[in-house]
Design a protein around this motif. Structure first.
Motif, mmCIF file in Angstrom:
data_model
loop_
_atom_site.group_PDB
_atom_site.id
_atom_site.type_symbol
_atom_site.label_atom_id
_atom_site.label_comp_id
_atom_site.label_asym_id
_atom_site.label_seq_id
_atom_site.Cartn_x
_atom_site.Cartn_y
_atom_site.Cartn_z
ATOM 1 N N LYS A 28 0.833 -1.199 0.000
ATOM 2 C CA LYS A 28 0.000 0.000 0.000
ATOM 3 C C LYS A 28 0.872 1.255 0.000
ATOM 4 O O LYS A 28 0.639 2.188 -0.791
ATOM 5 C CB LYS A 28 -0.926 0.004 1.213
ATOM 6 N N ARG A 29 1.891 1.279 0.843
ATOM 7 C CA ARG A 29 2.736 2.467 0.944
ATOM 8 C C ARG A 29 3.641 2.626 -0.271
ATOM 9 O O ARG A 29 3.912 3.747 -0.720
ATOM 10 C CB ARG A 29 3.563 2.413 2.235
ATOM 11 N N TYR A 30 4.097 1.497 -0.818
ATOM 12 C CA TYR A 30 4.967 1.560 -1.994
ATOM 13 C C TYR A 30 4.212 2.135 -3.195
ATOM 14 O O TYR A 30 4.777 2.869 -4.016
ATOM 15 C CB TYR A 30 5.522 0.181 -2.327
ATOM 16 N N ALA A 31 2.930 1.813 -3.301
ATOM 17 C CA ALA A 31 2.112 2.343 -4.396
ATOM 18 C C ALA A 31 2.036 3.862 -4.328
ATOM 19 O O ALA A 31 1.927 4.538 -5.360
ATOM 20 C CB ALA A 31 0.709 1.747 -4.334
ATOM 21 N N VAL A 63 9.415 3.870 2.099
ATOM 22 C CA VAL A 63 8.484 3.056 2.886
ATOM 23 C C VAL A 63 9.093 2.739 4.248
ATOM 24 O O VAL A 63 8.409 2.835 5.277
ATOM 25 C CB VAL A 63 8.112 1.762 2.138
ATOM 26 N N PHE A 64 10.370 2.375 4.269
ATOM 27 C CA PHE A 64 11.027 2.110 5.551
ATOM 28 C C PHE A 64 10.931 3.343 6.462
ATOM 29 O O PHE A 64 10.612 3.232 7.649
ATOM 30 C CB PHE A 64 12.500 1.745 5.336
ATOM 31 N N ARG A 65 11.178 4.508 5.909
ATOM 32 C CA ARG A 65 11.102 5.737 6.706
ATOM 33 C C ARG A 65 9.688 5.958 7.230
ATOM 34 O O ARG A 65 9.505 6.425 8.358
ATOM 35 C CB ARG A 65 11.545 6.937 5.859
ATOM 36 N N SER A 66 8.690 5.616 6.421
ATOM 37 C CA SER A 66 7.306 5.813 6.848
ATOM 38 C C SER A 66 6.949 4.928 8.035
ATOM 39 O O SER A 66 6.007 5.220 8.775
ATOM 40 C CB SER A 66 6.346 5.545 5.674
ATOM 41 N N TYR A 67 7.691 3.837 8.211
ATOM 42 C CA TYR A 67 7.507 2.953 9.362
ATOM 43 C C TYR A 67 8.356 3.401 10.561
ATOM 44 O O TYR A 67 8.387 2.730 11.585
ATOM 45 C CB TYR A 67 7.882 1.518 9.002
ATOM 46 N N GLY A 68 9.058 4.504 10.403
ATOM 47 C CA GLY A 68 9.941 4.969 11.471
ATOM 48 C C GLY A 68 11.296 4.289 11.464
ATOM 49 O O GLY A 68 12.065 4.410 12.421
ATOM 50 N N ILE A 69 11.586 3.559 10.385
ATOM 51 C CA ILE A 69 12.889 2.897 10.245
ATOM 52 C C ILE A 69 13.812 3.894 9.541
ATOM 53 O O ILE A 69 13.854 3.975 8.312
ATOM 54 C CB ILE A 69 12.769 1.591 9.433
ATOM 55 N N THR A 70 14.505 4.679 10.319
ATOM 56 C CA THR A 70 15.245 5.815 9.754
ATOM 57 C C THR A 70 16.765 5.641 9.789
ATOM 58 O O THR A 70 17.495 6.484 9.276
ATOM 59 C CB THR A 70 14.892 7.104 10.507
ATOM 60 N N GLU A 71 17.255 4.532 10.368
ATOM 61 C CA GLU A 71 18.703 4.340 10.441
ATOM 62 C C GLU A 71 19.230 3.797 9.106
ATOM 63 O O GLU A 71 19.350 2.599 8.903
ATOM 64 C CB GLU A 71 19.055 3.369 11.584
#
Length: 217
Positions: A53-56, A64-72
């Motif tokens: 959904k987010r990749y679309a 998408v990783f950043r949108s999940y809070g995966i920022t490292e």
């Protein structure tokens, strides 16, 4: 368009020298879903549904990783996923592509053929070998080759200076407008966009890598 004599021709790898198939997409996506599940605690199914959904909307796995809070360093996480997906295992020698690239390499101007990618060198070499393109490329500008790389755009002026070439003697070929076309264009390189939706910045546009035979020979 007519291209002047070229000193170096740079090629992206993923989705440029090889195209996605369902099996290749599944291998990559499985690793991405697992990464999201492990880091966020959602189930594998939730990670899969959420990613798609987010990749679309975002059109970038790193975003998408950043949108999940995966920022490292999400780009480094994506490189980990690509390494584990082991795409080389899904590739087979491409005799047609090797023939086209060999003819380009043997043009009268004898351009250096280079790989310019954000992938790691070991993973990139595995894919080049699996495609049967060993000895075609003599420059490998991978993520871990130079401090200058494609992500920061500095690889393009670096290679221009290394090969003592003017920008119009350099050509970049790739499928992503943001990474391959815009950054090379910003340094004055000629560009060929491999895409169904051509970039207005590109010097030329192709839909299949073997169409280079028409443009460059």
């Amino acid at each position: 368009p007519r291209f002047p004599p070229l000193v170096l021709i740079g090629f992206d790898v993923d989705q440029t020298l090889w195209q996605n198939t369902p099996a290749r997409i599944h291998a990559i996506r499985t690793e991405i879903y697992q990464e999201i599940s492990t880091r966020t605690g959602v189930t594998h199914k939730e990670a899969a549904e959420g990613f798609e959904k987010r990749y679309a909307e975002l059109n970038s796995a790193s975003s998408v990783f950043r949108s999940y809070g995966i920022t490292e360093n999400p780009q480094e996480i994506m490189r980990d996923c690509m390494d584990r997906a082991n795409i080389a295992a899904f590739l087979t020698p491409d005799k047609t592509l090797r023939h086209v690239l060999t003819r380009i390499k043997n043009r009268d101007d004898h351009p250096t053929l280079a790989v310019i990618t954000d992938g790691r060198r070991a993973n990139t070499l595995d894919k080049i070998h699996a495609l049967g393109l060993t000895n075609i490329f003599t420059e490998f500008a991978c993520w871990d080759t130079y401090s200058e790389n494609k992500s920061n755009g500095l690889i393009f002026p670096h290679l221009r200076q290394k090969y003592q070439a003017s920008a119009d003697q350099l050509l970049m070929i790739g499928d992503r407008e943001s990474d391959d076309i815009k950054r090379a264009h910003a340094d004055g390189w000629k560009t060929i966009h491999l895409s169904e939706k051509p970039s207005s910045l590109a010097t030329a546009h192709i839909r299949n890598i073997t169409e280079l035979e028409i443009l460059l020979l």
